[in-house]
Motif scaffolding. Structure first.
Motif, PDB file in Angstrom:
ATOM      1  N   LEU A 125       0.127   1.419  18.376  1.00  0.00           N
ATOM      2  CA  LEU A 125       0.403   2.486  19.344  1.00  0.00           C
ATOM      3  C   LEU A 125      -0.604   3.604  19.146  1.00  0.00           C
ATOM      4  N   PHE A 126      -1.314   3.971  20.229  1.00  0.00           N
ATOM      5  CA  PHE A 126      -2.246   5.101  20.212  1.00  0.00           C
ATOM      6  C   PHE A 126      -1.519   6.301  20.809  1.00  0.00           C
ATOM      7  N   THR A 127      -1.271   7.324  19.994  1.00  0.00           N
ATOM      8  CA  THR A 127      -0.412   8.429  20.410  1.00  0.00           C
ATOM      9  C   THR A 127      -1.225   9.647  20.819  1.00  0.00           C
ATOM     10  N   ASN A 128      -0.586  10.482  21.650  1.00  0.00           N
ATOM     11  CA  ASN A 128      -1.076  11.820  21.989  1.00  0.00           C
ATOM     12  C   ASN A 128      -2.483  11.792  22.592  1.00  0.00           C
ATOM     13  N   ALA A 129      -2.713  10.890  23.521  1.00  0.00           N
ATOM     14  CA  ALA A 129      -4.025  10.816  24.180  1.00  0.00           C
ATOM     15  C   ALA A 129      -4.180  11.980  25.147  1.00  0.00           C
ATOM     16  N   GLU A 130      -5.291  12.689  25.025  1.00  0.00           N
ATOM     17  CA  GLU A 130      -5.568  13.822  25.905  1.00  0.00           C
ATOM     18  C   GLU A 130      -6.605  13.482  26.975  1.00  0.00           C
ATOM     19  N   VAL A 131      -7.352  12.422  26.786  1.00  0.00           N
ATOM     20  CA  VAL A 131      -8.294  11.928  27.793  1.00  0.00           C
ATOM     21  C   VAL A 131      -7.968  10.463  28.028  1.00  0.00           C
ATOM     22  N   VAL A 132      -7.679  10.125  29.282  1.00  0.00           N
ATOM     23  CA  VAL A 132      -7.326   8.750  29.642  1.00  0.00           C
ATOM     24  C   VAL A 132      -8.300   8.287  30.712  1.00  0.00           C
ATOM     25  N   ALA A 133      -9.077   7.287  30.394  1.00  0.00           N
ATOM     26  CA  ALA A 133     -10.045   6.722  31.336  1.00  0.00           C
ATOM     27  C   ALA A 133     -10.170   5.237  31.055  1.00  0.00           C
ATOM     28  N   VAL A 179     -12.080  17.143  15.015  1.00  0.00           N
ATOM     29  CA  VAL A 179     -12.777  15.927  15.418  1.00  0.00           C
ATOM     30  C   VAL A 179     -11.976  15.256  16.529  1.00  0.00           C
ATOM     31  N   GLU A 180     -12.615  14.284  17.179  1.00  0.00           N
ATOM     32  CA  GLU A 180     -11.966  13.508  18.235  1.00  0.00           C
ATOM     33  C   GLU A 180     -11.994  12.032  17.861  1.00  0.00           C
ATOM     34  N   GLN A 181     -10.882  11.372  18.118  1.00  0.00           N
ATOM     35  CA  GLN A 181     -10.794   9.940  17.903  1.00  0.00           C
ATOM     36  C   GLN A 181     -10.823   9.233  19.252  1.00  0.00           C
ATOM     37  N   ARG A 182     -11.714   8.258  19.378  1.00  0.00           N
ATOM     38  CA  ARG A 182     -11.883   7.530  20.633  1.00  0.00           C
ATOM     39  C   ARG A 182     -11.620   6.046  20.386  1.00  0.00           C
ATOM     40  N   ILE A 183     -10.956   5.415  21.336  1.00  0.00           N
ATOM     41  CA  ILE A 183     -10.610   4.008  21.218  1.00  0.00           C
ATOM     42  C   ILE A 183     -10.561   3.398  22.609  1.00  0.00           C
ATOM     43  N   ALA A 184     -10.843   2.112  22.684  1.00  0.00           N
ATOM     44  CA  ALA A 184     -10.711   1.408  23.970  1.00  0.00           C
ATOM     45  C   ALA A 184      -9.236   1.314  24.342  1.00  0.00           C
ATOM     46  N   PRO A 185      -8.899   1.394  25.624  1.00  0.00           N
ATOM     47  CA  PRO A 185      -7.482   1.340  26.021  1.00  0.00           C
ATOM     48  C   PRO A 185      -6.818   0.065  25.520  1.00  0.00           C
ATOM     49  N   GLY A 186      -5.750   0.243  24.753  1.00  0.00           N
ATOM     50  CA  GLY A 186      -4.996  -0.889  24.241  1.00  0.00           C
ATOM     51  C   GLY A 186      -3.740  -1.130  25.051  1.00  0.00           C
ATOM     52  N   LEU A 187      -2.783  -1.788  24.432  1.00  0.00           N
ATOM     53  CA  LEU A 187      -1.556  -2.117  25.149  1.00  0.00           C
ATOM     54  C   LEU A 187      -0.623  -0.929  25.230  1.00  0.00           C
ATOM     55  N   LEU A 188      -0.384  -0.238  24.105  1.00  0.00           N
ATOM     56  CA  LEU A 188       0.602   0.845  24.063  1.00  0.00           C
ATOM     57  C   LEU A 188      -0.088   2.162  23.772  1.00  0.00           C
ATOM     58  N   SER A 189       0.231   3.186  24.563  1.00  0.00           N
ATOM     59  CA  SER A 189      -0.343   4.525  24.382  1.00  0.00           C
ATOM     60  C   SER A 189       0.660   5.558  24.864  1.00  0.00           C
ATOM     61  N   THR A 190       0.564   6.753  24.297  1.00  0.00           N
ATOM     62  CA  THR A 190       1.327   7.897  24.787  1.00  0.00           C
ATOM     63  C   THR A 190       0.350   8.965  25.254  1.00  0.00           C
ATOM     64  N   VAL A 191       0.743   9.721  26.278  1.00  0.00           N
ATOM     65  CA  VAL A 191      -0.119  10.722  26.908  1.00  0.00           C
ATOM     66  C   VAL A 191       0.421  12.100  26.578  1.00  0.00           C
ATOM     67  N   ALA A 192      -0.448  12.985  26.128  1.00  0.00           N
ATOM     68  CA  ALA A 192      -0.057  14.350  25.783  1.00  0.00           C
ATOM     69  C   ALA A 192       0.288  15.140  27.037  1.00  0.00           C
ATOM     70  N   PRO A 193       1.154  16.149  26.923  1.00  0.00           N
ATOM     71  CA  PRO A 193       1.498  16.954  28.100  1.00  0.00           C
ATOM     72  C   PRO A 193       0.343  17.846  28.525  1.00  0.00           C
ATOM     73  N   ASP A 194       0.236  18.068  29.844  1.00  0.00           N
ATOM     74  CA  ASP A 194      -0.760  18.966  30.443  1.00  0.00           C
ATOM     75  C   ASP A 194      -2.186  18.580  30.054  1.00  0.00           C
ATOM     76  N   ALA A 195      -2.437  17.285  29.915  1.00  0.00           N
ATOM     77  CA  ALA A 195      -3.776  16.810  29.578  1.00  0.00           C
ATOM     78  C   ALA A 195      -4.424  16.046  30.722  1.00  0.00           C
ATOM     79  N   VAL A 196      -3.634  15.398  31.559  1.00  0.00           N
ATOM     80  CA  VAL A 196      -4.132  14.583  32.657  1.00  0.00           C
ATOM     81  C   VAL A 196      -3.540  15.115  33.956  1.00  0.00           C
ATOM     82  N   ALA A 197      -4.332  15.122  35.005  1.00  0.00           N
ATOM     83  CA  ALA A 197      -3.857  15.616  36.299  1.00  0.00           C
ATOM     84  C   ALA A 197      -2.895  14.621  36.939  1.00  0.00           C
TER      85      ALA A 197
END
Length: 407
Positions: A200-208, A221-239
């Motif tokens: 699970l990739f948690t608290n994603a602030e950039v989703v593309a 620092v920033e952690q970057r990863i290719a989109p996997g199966l499970l992710s959570t999105v941080a509030p007020d980060a994506v339109a």
């Protein structure tokens, strides 16, 4: 030169009104030179005035014609609201699933942001499927192509809820699954990840489509990863999704019913905080008083009856009538409330900045053209001093169950 030379004296003599002792001129008459009529601002303003109004009001959207001496006074016809076109995706190449919180059967702003992130991952070829526990409103306009409603879990049983969601997601087989990084959504995402045996990739602030990004080490620092199966999105980060409404076609998925184990949590209840002591930045429902409120005792009764958090404009706080910590605005507290109830507040620019993040705004003011009235989704053009007693009466009648609505 082929252009004739103007003769101002002849033009002035041609528009002079005959039979007048004092020279008078008809400025609306056509000139002999160019043939263009002279504008009559007074006639134009009179043609834009809305009839049957005690206070002068003008319809500025009315088309002004310069080829007539007097503008027509006919009122413009109301344009029929065109129904928005619903986008239908018959055969998506893949699915991006979203499991929202949906408190009270409606999507929160965080849920709609997660749907906006899902649309970024789906692109043009993929579809977005939303999985809800129970009924939910507005999933199509929020950007869902498919909708999988599941039976709600009775009481507080997160283990059964996670098992039911994991079974449905396994049967749906999406490419990506997104959860909101909230109190309930984050807990559900972690339980589902354990049951499915997936990272699970948690608290994603950039989703593309090319990667997910989250902050780490105190945002150094920033952690970057290719989109996997499970992710959570941080509030007020994506339109949120801002396109036309989608179909939200019900999706029949036959998921294997999870085995019912022993319920470890016997009883659980959510105890709401006292709205009178909740900080304004964390309040869900805020009722504020402005310069149009003189009876603050009645205002406090309304706030208590609505179970809202009290707020105030800067004018009342500067006068010492309300505490400074209740000030709403750019120089006070910026709200993120679900509903904001403004009583007697005209809406200064600093105050409007403080309520920009509120989902719903209800305003009471005597000025129809006040900025707060324009900002409000529901406006009452009336004196707040008269609205407050009527509102208290209706609340008492509702509590007593009389059903009398004569107030």
């Amino acid at each position: 030169m082929t252009r004739p030379r103007r003769d101002p004296r002849a033009e002035r003599a041609s528009i002079q009104v005959a039979g007048e002792a004092r020279p008078r001129f008809d400025r609306t008459a056509r000139r002999t030179g160019s043939g263009r009529p002279r504008r009559d601002p007074r006639a134009e303003r009179a043609g834009q005035r809305v009839a049957a109004e005690a206070r002068p009001r003008y319809d500025l959207s009315q088309t002004v014609r310069f080829d007539a001496a007097v503008i027509t006074e006919a009122q413009p016809k109301a344009a029929a609201a065109a129904s928005p076109k619903i986008l239908v995706l018959d055969d998506p190449a893949f699915l991006v699933a979203v499991v929202p919180d949906a408190p009270g059967g409606r999507l929160s702003s965080h849920d709609r942001q997660v749907l906006g992130a899902a649309r970024a991952l789906a692109g043009r070829e993929g579809g977005v499927a939303i999985l809800t526990l129970g009924a939910c409103e507005g999933v199509g306009p929020a950007g869902a192509d498919r909708w999988l409603p599941l039976d709600a879990v009775e009481g507080y049983d997160p283990a059964t809820q996670a098992a039911r969601v994991a079974a449905a997601l396994t049967a749906l087989a999406p490419r990506h699954i997104l959860f909101p990084e909230s109190l309930d959504g984050g807990d559900l995402a972690r339980r589902v990840a354990v049951r499915m045996g997936e990272p699970l990739f948690t608290n994603a602030e950039v989703v593309a489509a090319n990667g997910l990004v989250r902050p780490a080490k105190g945002r150094r620092v920033e952690q970057r990863i290719a989109p996997g199966l499970l992710s959570t999105v941080a509030p007020d980060a994506v339109a949120e999704y801002g396109g036309p409404p989608r179909e939200a076609r019900p999706l029949p998925v036959e998921a294997e019913a999870p085995t019912q184990g022993s319920k470890r949590i016997v009883s659980a209840a959510r105890v709401p905080a006292d709205p009178a002591t909740v900080p304004l930045a964390l309040a869900e429902f805020v009722a504020s008083a402005g310069n149009g409120i003189t009876d603050l005792d009645t205002f406090r009764q309304v706030v208590a009856a609505l179970r809202a958090t009290p707020g105030a404009s800067r004018v009342l706080c500067d006068a010492g009538l309300m505490p400074r910590h209740t000030q709403v605005g750019a120089s006070g507290t910026v709200l993120a409330a679900t509903c904001y109830f403004a009583l007697g507040i005209s809406g200064a620019p600093q105050h409007l900045q403080g309520v920009a993040g509120c989902e719903h705004v209800v305003a009471v003011n005597t000025d129809l053209h006040a900025a707060m009235i324009e900002r409000a989704g529901l406006a009452i053009v009336q004196d707040a001093q008269a609205v407050m007693p009527a509102l208290l009466k209706l609340l008492v009648q509702e509590a007593q169950g009389t059903g009398d609505e004569t107030a």
